[in-house]
Scaffold this active site. Structure first.
Site, PDB file in Angstrom:
ATOM      1  N   GLN A  43      -3.370  43.041  44.259  1.00 49.94           N
ATOM      2  CA  GLN A  43      -2.031  42.476  44.093  1.00 49.94           C
ATOM      3  C   GLN A  43      -2.020  41.427  42.992  1.00 49.94           C
ATOM      4  O   GLN A  43      -3.064  40.973  42.534  1.00 49.94           O
ATOM      5  CB  GLN A  43      -1.574  41.835  45.410  1.00 49.94           C
ATOM      6  CG  GLN A  43      -2.547  40.817  45.959  1.00 49.94           C
ATOM      7  CD  GLN A  43      -2.424  40.610  47.456  1.00 49.94           C
ATOM      8  OE1 GLN A  43      -1.369  40.789  48.041  1.00 49.94           O
ATOM      9  NE2 GLN A  43      -3.519  40.212  48.089  1.00 49.94           N
ATOM     10  N   HIS A  74       3.759  28.656  59.614  1.00 48.54           N
ATOM     11  CA  HIS A  74       2.505  28.903  60.327  1.00 48.54           C
ATOM     12  C   HIS A  74       2.529  28.434  61.777  1.00 48.54           C
ATOM     13  O   HIS A  74       1.916  29.070  62.649  1.00 48.54           O
ATOM     14  CB  HIS A  74       1.346  28.237  59.570  1.00 48.54           C
ATOM     15  CG  HIS A  74       1.003  28.934  58.295  1.00 48.54           C
ATOM     16  ND1 HIS A  74       1.288  28.408  57.052  1.00 48.54           N
ATOM     17  CD2 HIS A  74       0.422  30.142  58.063  1.00 48.54           C
ATOM     18  CE1 HIS A  74       0.891  29.256  56.121  1.00 48.54           C
ATOM     19  NE2 HIS A  74       0.373  30.307  56.701  1.00 48.54           N
ATOM     20  N   GLU A  98      -4.679  32.037  52.894  1.00 50.70           N
ATOM     21  CA  GLU A  98      -4.671  30.617  52.548  1.00 50.70           C
ATOM     22  C   GLU A  98      -5.329  29.747  53.608  1.00 50.70           C
ATOM     23  O   GLU A  98      -5.555  28.554  53.399  1.00 50.70           O
ATOM     24  CB  GLU A  98      -3.255  30.123  52.262  1.00 50.70           C
ATOM     25  CG  GLU A  98      -2.317  30.131  53.445  1.00 50.70           C
ATOM     26  CD  GLU A  98      -1.540  31.420  53.564  1.00 50.70           C
ATOM     27  OE1 GLU A  98      -0.334  31.435  53.278  1.00 50.70           O
ATOM     28  OE2 GLU A  98      -2.142  32.431  53.969  1.00 50.70           O
ATOM     29  N   ASP A 118      -9.373  39.361  55.850  1.00 48.69           N
ATOM     30  CA  ASP A 118      -8.458  39.502  54.720  1.00 48.69           C
ATOM     31  C   ASP A 118      -9.073  40.456  53.708  1.00 48.69           C
ATOM     32  O   ASP A 118     -10.254  40.334  53.374  1.00 48.69           O
ATOM     33  CB  ASP A 118      -8.172  38.148  54.069  1.00 48.69           C
ATOM     34  CG  ASP A 118      -6.929  38.188  53.184  1.00 48.69           C
ATOM     35  OD1 ASP A 118      -6.939  38.934  52.174  1.00 48.69           O
ATOM     36  OD2 ASP A 118      -5.953  37.492  53.492  1.00 48.69           O
ATOM     37  N   ASP A 150     -10.991  45.477  54.796  1.00 51.02           N
ATOM     38  CA  ASP A 150      -9.722  46.065  55.206  1.00 51.02           C
ATOM     39  C   ASP A 150      -9.493  45.825  56.698  1.00 51.02           C
ATOM     40  O   ASP A 150     -10.372  46.087  57.528  1.00 51.02           O
ATOM     41  CB  ASP A 150      -9.729  47.562  54.899  1.00 51.02           C
ATOM     42  CG  ASP A 150      -8.452  48.240  55.336  1.00 51.02           C
ATOM     43  OD1 ASP A 150      -8.444  48.866  56.410  1.00 51.02           O
ATOM     44  OD2 ASP A 150      -7.439  48.122  54.616  1.00 51.02           O
ATOM     45  N   GLY A 151      -8.315  45.342  57.042  1.00 49.46           N
ATOM     46  CA  GLY A 151      -8.017  45.033  58.433  1.00 49.46           C
ATOM     47  C   GLY A 151      -8.063  46.253  59.334  1.00 49.46           C
ATOM     48  O   GLY A 151      -8.532  46.174  60.480  1.00 49.46           O
ATOM     49  N   ASP A 171      -0.884  37.909  59.956  1.00 50.99           N
ATOM     50  CA  ASP A 171      -0.326  37.028  58.923  1.00 50.99           C
ATOM     51  C   ASP A 171      -0.423  37.770  57.592  1.00 50.99           C
ATOM     52  O   ASP A 171      -1.188  37.410  56.706  1.00 50.99           O
ATOM     53  CB  ASP A 171      -1.101  35.709  58.884  1.00 50.99           C
ATOM     54  CG  ASP A 171      -0.470  34.690  57.941  1.00 50.99           C
ATOM     55  OD1 ASP A 171       0.674  34.917  57.498  1.00 50.99           O
ATOM     56  OD2 ASP A 171      -1.132  33.687  57.634  1.00 50.99           O
TER      57      ASP A 171
END
Length: 297
Positions: A43, A74, A98, A118, A150-151, A171
């Site tokens: 991205q 959050h 983050e 992530d 990868d989730g 998230d």
């Protein structure tokens, strides 16, 4: 027209960032600096300093968090699910590069481990360096296990190992955002997350915006309803997003809507959790406030 602040004109020369609100609406904000701009493997990433919101993480044109208002995002993402469970020990965070969701989950005394997965290591690396006020050292907490992968692959592997989690927090980028996250909102994937839950477990996700993207939001809501017995939806205005972000929680055991303000405050106190925005009164307000959708004549 140049906006006026009293008799002083606001300079139109200062550079601006155009934040995508919907496919047809944008939010223009003045910026002071671009700290990082990079195309990662997955991205477009930028870290910018804005006048009104301070430092911001931007992915594919969508602001993910800013220093000025990230607690509004959050805290409602993390705490209703954590409080509804009561005493979570293992937490899984999908996304959250983050580190702010990780920060909030680690506030609970009962938490023994938070696994954060992530896919984009460049985002996590940039956050560690440029967004210290967001993660506040959470990446260095011994209870934090941060994986760059990868989730979906992680969930498959965790299921094969027979792992269980008390709370799963999604998230991720929006359901209508980058393709890397879209499959994680499907009923099939939610079913796999349900299989990861221990007794009393709960899954929560941010679900984009129901006003500008009603069809996409409704699809995620239907997917949750097809998988879980109890489904709670709520939303909250996020100034830097230019819209109210939606959240959806699902469980077969606990229902965040059933908690009183007094019970929420009691559980936060027992866990030693300190927050800037979220509280028992905020919890009950979130659970009772209508969802933003367009009125159609």
């Amino acid at each position: 027209m140049i906006p006026q602040r009293g008799k002083e004109l606001v300079s139109p020369i200062r550079p601006v960032w155009i934040e995508t609100v919907s496919w047809h609406t944008s939010l223009v904000m003045q910026i002071e600096a671009i700290r990082l701009m990079k195309r990662t493997k997955y991205q477009e990433m930028a870290i910018i300093d804005t006048v009104d919101f301070g430092r911001a993480l931007v992915l594919d044109g969508f602001i993910q968090s800013t220093y000025a208002d990230e607690p509004y995002y959050h805290e409602p993402l993390v705490h209703p699910a954590m409080v509804a469970h009561g005493s979570p020990a293992r937490v899984l965070i999908l996304g959250g590069g983050e580190g702010a969701a990780l920060r909030e989950a680690l506030k609970y005394k009962s938490v023994r481990e938070v696994v954060m997965v992530d896919i984009d290591g460049d985002v996590v690396k940039a956050a560690k360096e440029h967004l210290p006020a967001m993660h506040q050292g959470a990446f260095d907490d011994p209870r934090a296990k941060v994986l760059i992968m990868d989730g979906q692959a992680y969930v498959e592997e965790a299921l094969a190992r027979g792992e269980k989690f008390d709370v799963v927090i999604m998230d991720l980028t929006d359901p209508y955002g980058p393709e890397i996250a879209q499959g994680l909102y499907s009923a099939q994937f939610l079913g796999k997350l349900k299989a990861l839950l221990a007794q009393g477990g709960i899954v929560v996700t941010q679900a984009g915006d129901s006003f500008f993207f009603e069809e996409e939001y409704s699809n995620v809501l239907r997917n949750f309803a097809s998988v879980f017995k109890y489904v709670a939806e709520y939303n909250l205005w996020i100034p830097s997003f230019g819209y109210a972000v939606n959240f959806i929680a699902g469980s077969d055991w606990v229902d965040p809507r059933a908690l009183s303000a007094e019970e929420v405050d009691k559980r936060l106190a027992q866990q030693g959790v300190s927050t800037l925005f979220y509280s028992g009164r905020v919890h009950t307000a979130l659970m009772n406030f209508p969802i933003y959708k367009k009125f159609r004549g």
